[in-house]
Design an enzyme around this catalytic site. Structure first.
Site, PDB file in Angstrom:
ATOM      1  N   HIS A  63     114.968  44.685  55.775  1.00 32.61           N
ATOM      2  CA  HIS A  63     113.938  45.626  56.211  1.00 32.61           C
ATOM      3  C   HIS A  63     113.857  46.720  55.137  1.00 32.61           C
ATOM      4  O   HIS A  63     114.862  47.033  54.504  1.00 32.61           O
ATOM      5  CB  HIS A  63     114.414  46.210  57.543  1.00 32.61           C
ATOM      6  CG  HIS A  63     113.448  47.097  58.253  1.00 32.61           C
ATOM      7  ND1 HIS A  63     113.275  48.417  57.921  1.00 32.61           N
ATOM      8  CD2 HIS A  63     112.614  46.859  59.299  1.00 32.61           C
ATOM      9  CE1 HIS A  63     112.382  48.959  58.737  1.00 32.61           C
ATOM     10  NE2 HIS A  63     111.955  48.032  59.584  1.00 32.61           N
TER      11      HIS A  63
ATOM     12  N   ASP B 200     123.132  46.269  58.389  1.00 31.70           N
ATOM     13  CA  ASP B 200     121.992  46.753  59.143  1.00 31.70           C
ATOM     14  C   ASP B 200     121.964  45.959  60.449  1.00 31.70           C
ATOM     15  O   ASP B 200     121.572  44.802  60.482  1.00 31.70           O
ATOM     16  CB  ASP B 200     120.708  46.534  58.332  1.00 31.70           C
ATOM     17  CG  ASP B 200     119.452  46.804  59.152  1.00 31.70           C
ATOM     18  OD1 ASP B 200     119.568  47.063  60.368  1.00 31.70           O
ATOM     19  OD2 ASP B 200     118.356  46.742  58.571  1.00 31.70           O
TER      20      ASP B 200
ATOM     21  N   GLN C 161     118.762  44.487  64.394  1.00 35.24           N
ATOM     22  CA  GLN C 161     118.407  43.310  65.178  1.00 35.24           C
ATOM     23  C   GLN C 161     119.632  42.575  65.705  1.00 35.24           C
ATOM     24  O   GLN C 161     119.508  41.635  66.485  1.00 35.24           O
ATOM     25  CB  GLN C 161     117.577  42.323  64.334  1.00 35.24           C
ATOM     26  CG  GLN C 161     116.260  42.864  63.825  1.00 35.24           C
ATOM     27  CD  GLN C 161     115.259  43.093  64.942  1.00 35.24           C
ATOM     28  OE1 GLN C 161     115.368  42.551  66.052  1.00 35.24           O
ATOM     29  NE2 GLN C 161     114.250  43.893  64.662  1.00 35.24           N
TER      30      GLN C 161
ATOM     31  N   LYS D 160     116.053  49.324  70.434  1.00 35.66           N
ATOM     32  CA  LYS D 160     115.913  47.871  70.410  1.00 35.66           C
ATOM     33  C   LYS D 160     116.863  47.202  71.409  1.00 35.66           C
ATOM     34  O   LYS D 160     116.907  45.984  71.512  1.00 35.66           O
ATOM     35  CB  LYS D 160     116.185  47.336  69.004  1.00 35.66           C
ATOM     36  CG  LYS D 160     115.151  47.817  67.985  1.00 35.66           C
ATOM     37  CD  LYS D 160     115.190  46.995  66.734  1.00 35.66           C
ATOM     38  CE  LYS D 160     114.610  47.714  65.535  1.00 35.66           C
ATOM     39  NZ  LYS D 160     113.164  47.563  65.424  1.00 35.66           N
TER      40      LYS D 160
ATOM     41  N   CYS E 167     107.645  45.447  57.622  1.00 35.72           N
ATOM     42  CA  CYS E 167     108.536  46.288  56.810  1.00 35.72           C
ATOM     43  C   CYS E 167     109.446  45.441  55.934  1.00 35.72           C
ATOM     44  O   CYS E 167     110.620  45.770  55.751  1.00 35.72           O
ATOM     45  CB  CYS E 167     109.401  47.209  57.674  1.00 35.72           C
ATOM     46  SG  CYS E 167     108.464  48.446  58.538  1.00 35.72           S
TER      47      CYS E 167
HETATM   48  C1  LIG Z   1     116.327  44.777  60.544  1.00 33.98           C
HETATM   49  C2  LIG Z   1     115.854  46.177  60.781  1.00 33.98           C
HETATM   50  N1  LIG Z   1     116.375  47.182  60.092  1.00 33.98           N
HETATM   51  C3  LIG Z   1     116.001  48.456  60.284  1.00 33.98           C
HETATM   52  C4  LIG Z   1     115.033  48.788  61.199  1.00 33.98           C
HETATM   53  C5  LIG Z   1     114.649  50.231  61.356  1.00 33.98           C
HETATM   54  O1  LIG Z   1     115.015  50.698  62.593  1.00 33.98           O
HETATM   55  P1  LIG Z   1     114.526  52.114  63.113  1.00 33.98           P
HETATM   56  O2  LIG Z   1     113.046  52.125  62.917  1.00 33.98           O
HETATM   57  O3  LIG Z   1     114.918  52.151  64.543  1.00 33.98           O
HETATM   58  O4  LIG Z   1     115.200  53.145  62.279  1.00 33.98           O
HETATM   59  C6  LIG Z   1     114.447  47.775  61.936  1.00 33.98           C
HETATM   60  C7  LIG Z   1     113.379  48.094  62.909  1.00 33.98           C
HETATM   61  O5  LIG Z   1     112.322  47.527  62.916  1.00 33.98           O
HETATM   62  C8  LIG Z   1     114.858  46.439  61.729  1.00 33.98           C
HETATM   63  O6  LIG Z   1     114.310  45.431  62.411  1.00 33.98           O
END
Ligand SMILES: Cc1ncc(COP(=O)(O)O)c(C=O)c1O
Lengths: 147, 415
Positions: free
Chosen positions: B129, B207, B210, B233, B373
């Protein structure tokens, strides 16, 4: 048919599929890229001018049906028109899509009314506006030079 | 103590706990297939947040009166619950942040900028992401460190595990890797990556945006150094998340944000800083969010994250089988459902993902369309975007059936 399906009116789909003006132009006087980072629409507009008249305008790029249909409609409406007319049409398209004004398009641009339904889908307004916003930049720069 | 419900999940009963599921969208039964973006929230989480505002409302830490004391206890309990969820060795290793993005930034600023030297390598992947790439690009710019990427299998079906080890070098200092791709659901072999990293003295940040919500995660068993995840999430509120950090690393790092609540003593010209975890929590935190998050930790553990993982796997198999039976769907990330979470990314013939998403919307089906993203991964896949359906504990087969019915409508309009 419901709201969403209904948006895909024949005029929009025809313009999307016809791709009449979807090609790059090698002898363009002006080319201008426009992108919509939130959804990945990415187009380029090509314009050939004769004085302040748009002799030819085409587009190329990748985008959703609303974005590409809108670009095709723009080209259909503006071929042979002046930069002043282009500017006026931009204003009308924008107010139709963002201010809920009922459009009063000139005869040659009446197909644009089909885009009215996009207003009900705020996230798609940017898609419909992309070609027009790109055109406006061209007009702002070159309209002054010619005018 | 939360007790796991019996397998299989009683999805129809579970669905009654999520108020949004009783609403119609565009006049149709809602098929919510966007849990990858954010999950729905159950009554117990909403109630916990509401109870804090209705019955206490007080700020934490400094109050000397009953309601403030009670709020502080609830806030601390939430931290203990979050620590329990991921089996952290101590609650002080759990820092509350605004979410995954802020957690990764915290590590970028407080660890990356302090410890990385010119020529040091940050190893990451094209599955990331943007929040786990852009942060490291900036850290690299600021420190002279270099970004490296794990080699992928063809068609981005996963990391090329044969070449995992070769991706490391003498200079690898940090591995920043996703626990589960938000585009294809692919789950890299985190345990193995951590082992390779630690053999070389590198630090591992996962990270977990997910990952932590869809399967049980044990930071000690995986032996990872940092884990970033978001409450929203996993049935919790927006605006709150966690950075888990190994205590010795958190101790060695400088604070991220400065101000109230993170200090020990302040003079006119200098200050000393609080112990963990307050050292990293400047200012009034999202108290209600943390308390709601605590309730979410209870909720997902009560349902049982292994049950959630099994349920999503079954849905994915059903979804992939239905997609493979047609000739108008391109599936991304492969059709193998091993090492995959409940995420299904696809394109429909040559129809733009936004058109697909919009027609699905008009049929009550909520999906995400675009680059998710993850532009580097889109480039690997050779597409501008995809349509993504993502599942959670409350997703059922009728949701997936609604997706395919919607795709029939797309077909009628566009093909
Ligand atoms: C794999 C991954 N990393 C990071 C994020 C970012 O999370 P947040 O927007 O809650 O900071 C997301 C959210 O879409 C994600 O799916």
């Amino acid at each position: 048919m419901n709201l969403g399906d209904d948006l895909y009116k024949e005029i929009i789909l025809d313009n999307y599929k016809a791709k009449k003006y979807r090609r790059r132009m090698d002898d363009a006087d002006i080319s201008r890229e426009g992108a919509n980072p939130s959804c990945g629409d990415d187009i380029e507009l090509f314009v050939r001018l004769n004085g302040d008249r748009i002799e030819e305008v085409t587009y190329d790029g990748a985008g959703c049906s609303i974005c590409l249909a809108s670009a095709n409609m723009l080209c259909t409406a503006l071929t042979g028109r002046t930069l002043g007319e282009a500017r006026a049409l931009f204003d009308q398209v924008r107010s139709m899509l963002t201010d809920a004004d009922v459009p009063d398009f000139p005869e040659y641009a009446s197909d644009l009314e089909a885009m009215q339904g996009v207003k009900a889908f705020p996230v798609r307004v940017k898609c419909a506006m992309l070609a027009w916003s790109t055109l406006k930049q061209v007009v702002d720069e070159h309209g002054a030079a010619v005018g | 103590m939360p007790s796991a419900r019996t397998l299989p999940l009683n999805v129809s009963e579970l669905r009654t706990e999520f108020p949004v599921l009783s609403r119609a969208m565009r006049g149709k039964r809602l098929a919510y297939l966007d849990s990858g973006a954010t999950s729905l929230k159950p009554h117990s989480v909403l109630e916990a947040e509401r109870a804090y505002y209705e019955q206490l409302s007080a700020n934490i830490h400094r109050g000397v009166y009953e309601f403030s004391e009670r709020a502080t206890i609830l806030y601390d309990e939430a931290r203990t619950k979050a620590a329990g969820l991921i089996n952290a060795a101590a609650a002080r290793e759990v820092i509350f942040t605004r979410g995954t993005t802020e957690s990764i930034n915290l590590v970028g600023y407080s660890w990356g900028r302090k410890f990385l030297k010119p020529g040091d390598e940050i190893l990451t992947s094209e599955f990331e992401h943007h929040s786990n790439i852009v942060v490291w690009q900036e850290v690299a710019k600021a420190t002279g460190a270099v970004l490296r990427f794990f080699p992928l299998l063809p068609h981005a079906e996963g990391l090329d595990t044969e070449q995992l080890e070769a991706a490391f070098s003498e200079r690898t200092r940090l591995v920043a890797i996703t626990g589960m791709s938000n585009v294809t659901g692919y789950k890299p072999p985190i345990g193995r990556i951590a082992e390779l990293a630690h053999e070389r003295g590198a630090v591992v940040l996962v990270d977990g945006a997910q990952m932590a919500c869809h399967e049980p995660v044990d930071v000690q068993a995986l032996d990872i150094d940092f884990l970033a995840f978001s409450a929203h999430k996993m049935c919790g509120p927006t605006g709150i998340g966690v950075l888990y950090g190994r205590e010795s690393l958190l101790e060695a790092m400088d604070p991220f944000l400065y101000g109230g609540d993170m200090i020990e003593r302040v003079w006119k010209d200098r200050s000393t800083y609080a112990q963990l975890p307050e050292k990293f929590e400047a200012g009034t935190p999202h108290i209600a969010g943390a308390i709601g998050f605590g309730a979410a930790c209870d909720f997902v553990q009560d349902v049982g994250l292994e049950n959630v993982a099994a349920h999503e796997r079954e849905l994915l198999e059903y979804c992939v089988a239905r997609a493979e039976a047609r000739d108008d769907i391109t599936i991304y990330g492969g059709t193998n459902t091993e090492d995959r979470g409940g995420i299904f990314s696809f394109n429909f013939a040559d129809v733009h993902a936004h058109d697909v998403g919009m027609i699905l919307d008009s049929h009550g089906v909520a999906v995400r369309a675009g680059f998710h993203c993850a532009q580097p991964l889109m480039r690997v896949l050779g597409v501008a975007g995809t349509t993504r359906a993502s599942f959670y504990m409350y997703t059922d087969r009728s949701d997936i059936d609604a997706l395919f019915d919607g795709l029939d409508a797309v077909r009628k309009i566009f093909l």
